[in-house]
Design a protein around this motif. Structure first.
Motif, PDB file in Angstrom:
ATOM      1  N   LYS A 317       0.821  -1.211   0.000  1.00  0.00           N
ATOM      2  CA  LYS A 317       0.000   0.000   0.000  1.00  0.00           C
ATOM      3  C   LYS A 317       0.854   1.260   0.000  1.00  0.00           C
ATOM      4  CE  LYS A 317      -3.957  -1.954   2.527  1.00  0.00           C
ATOM      5  NZ  LYS A 317      -4.735  -1.898   3.797  1.00  0.00           N
ATOM      6  N   ILE A 318       2.008   1.189   0.667  1.00  0.00           N
ATOM      7  CA  ILE A 318       2.858   2.375   0.769  1.00  0.00           C
ATOM      8  C   ILE A 318       4.121   2.230  -0.086  1.00  0.00           C
ATOM      9  CG2 ILE A 318       2.002   3.034   3.044  1.00  0.00           C
ATOM     10  CD1 ILE A 318       4.490   1.742   4.266  1.00  0.00           C
ATOM     11  N   ARG A 319       4.129   1.247  -0.973  1.00  0.00           N
ATOM     12  CA  ARG A 319       5.217   1.029  -1.928  1.00  0.00           C
ATOM     13  C   ARG A 319       6.567   0.821  -1.228  1.00  0.00           C
ATOM     14  NH1 ARG A 319       3.477   5.842  -6.178  1.00  0.00           N
ATOM     15  NH2 ARG A 319       1.420   4.971  -6.694  1.00  0.00           N
ATOM     16  N   ARG A 320       6.522   0.011  -0.193  1.00  0.00           N
ATOM     17  CA  ARG A 320       7.752  -0.293   0.551  1.00  0.00           C
ATOM     18  C   ARG A 320       8.016  -1.795   0.617  1.00  0.00           C
ATOM     19  NH1 ARG A 320       7.383   4.364   0.013  1.00  0.00           N
ATOM     20  NH2 ARG A 320       7.992   6.066   1.409  1.00  0.00           N
ATOM     21  N   LEU A 321       7.400  -2.571  -0.257  1.00  0.00           N
ATOM     22  CA  LEU A 321       7.563  -4.019  -0.233  1.00  0.00           C
ATOM     23  C   LEU A 321       9.027  -4.382  -0.441  1.00  0.00           C
ATOM     24  CD1 LEU A 321       6.065  -6.740  -0.060  1.00  0.00           C
ATOM     25  CD2 LEU A 321       5.868  -6.694  -2.548  1.00  0.00           C
ATOM     26  N   ALA A 322       9.617  -5.066   0.558  1.00  0.00           N
ATOM     27  CA  ALA A 322      11.019  -5.498   0.511  1.00  0.00           C
ATOM     28  C   ALA A 322      11.981  -4.328   0.308  1.00  0.00           C
ATOM     29  CB  ALA A 322      11.221  -6.544  -0.589  1.00  0.00           C
ATOM     30  N   LYS A 323      11.597  -3.137   0.763  1.00  0.00           N
ATOM     31  CA  LYS A 323      12.422  -1.944   0.519  1.00  0.00           C
ATOM     32  C   LYS A 323      12.794  -1.204   1.803  1.00  0.00           C
ATOM     33  CE  LYS A 323      10.783  -1.035  -4.172  1.00  0.00           C
ATOM     34  NZ  LYS A 323      10.082  -0.072  -5.068  1.00  0.00           N
ATOM     35  N   LEU A 324      12.759  -1.877   2.932  1.00  0.00           N
ATOM     36  CA  LEU A 324      13.119  -1.226   4.188  1.00  0.00           C
ATOM     37  C   LEU A 324      14.495  -1.715   4.636  1.00  0.00           C
ATOM     38  CD1 LEU A 324       9.692  -1.487   6.053  1.00  0.00           C
ATOM     39  CD2 LEU A 324      10.680   0.550   4.997  1.00  0.00           C
ATOM     40  N   PRO A 325      15.507  -0.851   4.621  1.00  0.00           N
ATOM     41  CA  PRO A 325      16.866  -1.282   4.988  1.00  0.00           C
ATOM     42  C   PRO A 325      16.958  -1.873   6.393  1.00  0.00           C
ATOM     43  CG  PRO A 325      16.918   0.868   3.931  1.00  0.00           C
ATOM     44  CD  PRO A 325      15.469   0.546   4.159  1.00  0.00           C
ATOM     45  N   GLY A 326      16.118  -1.378   7.323  1.00  0.00           N
ATOM     46  CA  GLY A 326      16.141  -1.900   8.692  1.00  0.00           C
ATOM     47  C   GLY A 326      15.404  -3.213   8.847  1.00  0.00           C
ATOM     48  N   GLY A 327      14.719  -3.663   7.799  1.00  0.00           N
ATOM     49  CA  GLY A 327      14.002  -4.933   7.841  1.00  0.00           C
ATOM     50  C   GLY A 327      12.782  -4.899   8.733  1.00  0.00           C
ATOM     51  N   ALA A 328      12.486  -6.034   9.358  1.00  0.00           N
ATOM     52  CA  ALA A 328      11.317  -6.201  10.219  1.00  0.00           C
ATOM     53  C   ALA A 328      11.751  -6.632  11.607  1.00  0.00           C
ATOM     54  CB  ALA A 328      10.350  -7.231   9.627  1.00  0.00           C
TER      55      ALA A 328
END
Length: 411
Positions: A317-328
């Protein structure tokens, strides 16, 4: 003279109410945990109150336990709110400062942030929280803190969290029945993030997944600010329920199977037996039940796939799929499932790990598990508010638009 500050976090969970009491000397920075209380809750469904008396009783019992342990009489707290009725949205506020330009102070910041709350909402929905993300002063974009600058037109880009008024009112009634005043009411996922996420992770971009009993809270941060909040109506109890159905057994036995033998990835069982055993009863009535690990794994895999598919949907929804350097970062009782970080890493296509609680003095061992992330975060937020109650302006989301945050405070 040193003054001891007390802080209380009250996590009203669907399964369990948790209370954490901390205190810190004015000269110190790290709170000491002096009281912990928990009690099973049967008055809520999927994060919302459905029975006032049962919820109030669970809160009362947890408070009593924390008070006995700490020796501190609790009458003020920071409390959690949960449920899929919670919705976040972006908002902008604009104000004119002066034709000739003047220095921006506390009053101007409060005015522009209040302007961001002037949006048309359904009659049954209220603003719960407002986070200023960045400011624009005249033609200059991307200002993090305009305090002390000079200009004629100030804009703010904010993230606003709203909740259904009836659920807020029911929570207010529970607090009234237990004679509590809330300093602030915080979405469970934001509180868990306060405990489990470092400033560096928030700055780099990170997703917190707080897996509770019947809900999963999603919080996404970038450049230090919250950019997305969602509450999914599914949690670790769904695994228990499905195990009870799939294994044709009672719920309490299914819960024991989940806690003792469930794994997030079947390969973790490599070299183990294809059956697991559960002992029930005691003495002459004790008996052993055997269950096929394949049946357990099928149920766990199906429910985990659903939870993380929905989590990925929020990132899309926020166009961040697999795109967060800090992960989960995973918190909540569901994060205790063996191998869940590896599972999340594969499904989310980014780094994942179980959140670690900050180091505290006192009874740290009682609150070190990921299931206490929300209660710990609430306690830390309560400490922040206690320290800044008389300040005109505080940092971040803790004291902005302060009138919104004292909604449940009784006069």
């Amino acid at each position: 003279m040193n003054e001891t500050k007390y802080a209380v976090g009250l996590d009203i969970g669907t399964d369990t109410v948790k209370v954490v009491v901390g205190h810190v000397e004015s000269s110190g920075k790290t709170p000491t945990i002096i009281g912990v209380g928990t009690h099973k809750n049967s008055g809520m469904r999927k994060g919302t109150v459905v029975n006032l008396d049962q919820t109030a009783e669970a809160v009362d019992r947890a408070l009593e336990a924390a008070e006995r342990m700490s020796g501190y009489n609790i009458n003020r707290t920071t409390v959690s709110i949960n449920g899929s009725h919670i919705i976040g949205l972006g908002s902008r506020g604009v104000i004119a400062i002066s034709a000739g330009g003047q220095t921006i102070g506390h009053e101007e910041l409060m005015r522009v942030e209040e302007a961001a709350t002037v949006v048309k909402l359904p009659a049954n929905r209220e603003i719960l929280d407002v986070t200023p993300r960045c400011y624009k002063l005249d033609s200059q974009d991307g200002i993090r803190d305009p305090f002390g600058m000079t200009g004629v037109r100030l804009e703010v880009d904010a993230y606003m969290i709203t909740a259904l008024a009836p659920h807020l009112k029911n929570l207010e009634k529970v607090l009234g029945m237990t004679e509590l005043t809330a300093r602030r009411t915080v979405v469970s996922g934001l509180a868990a993030a306060r405990a489990a996420l470092s400033n560096q992770l928030r700055e780099n971009g990170v997703m917190l997944i707080d897996i509770g009993g019947t809900t999963t809270n999603i919080s996404v941060y970038e450049e230090g600010d919250i950019v997305h909040v969602a509450v999914l109506p599914i949690g670790s109890n769904n695994i228990t329920n499905d195990l009870a159905i799939g294994l044709k057994t009672d719920l309490d036995i299914a819960e024991k199977v989940k806690i003792e033998h469930a794994v997030a990835a079947p390969e973790l069982r490599r070299g183990s037996s294809n059956k697991v055993s559960i002992k029930i009863g005691s003495g002459s009535t004790m008996r052993t039940l055997d269950f096929e690990t394949e049946a357990i794994d099928e149920v766990v895999e199906a429910r985990l796939a659903e939870i993380f598919e929905l989590a990925n949907g929020e990132l899309k929804k926020i166009r961040r799929l697999a795109k967060l350097p800090g992960g989960a970062v995973l918190t909540g009782g569901g994060a205790k499932l063996r191998g869940i970080a590896d599972y999340a890493r594969e499904v989310l296509s980014m780094n994942a790990r179980v959140g670690q609680m900050p180091e505290f003095g006192g009874m740290h061992d009682k609150v070190s598990g990921p299931e206490f992330a929300t209660a710990i975060g609430l306690m830390l937020m309560d400490l922040d508010l206690a320290s800044n109650e008389n300040a005109q302006r505080g940092g971040g989301i803790l004291t902005k638009v302060s009138g919104l945050f004292t909604r449940f405070g009784r006069k």
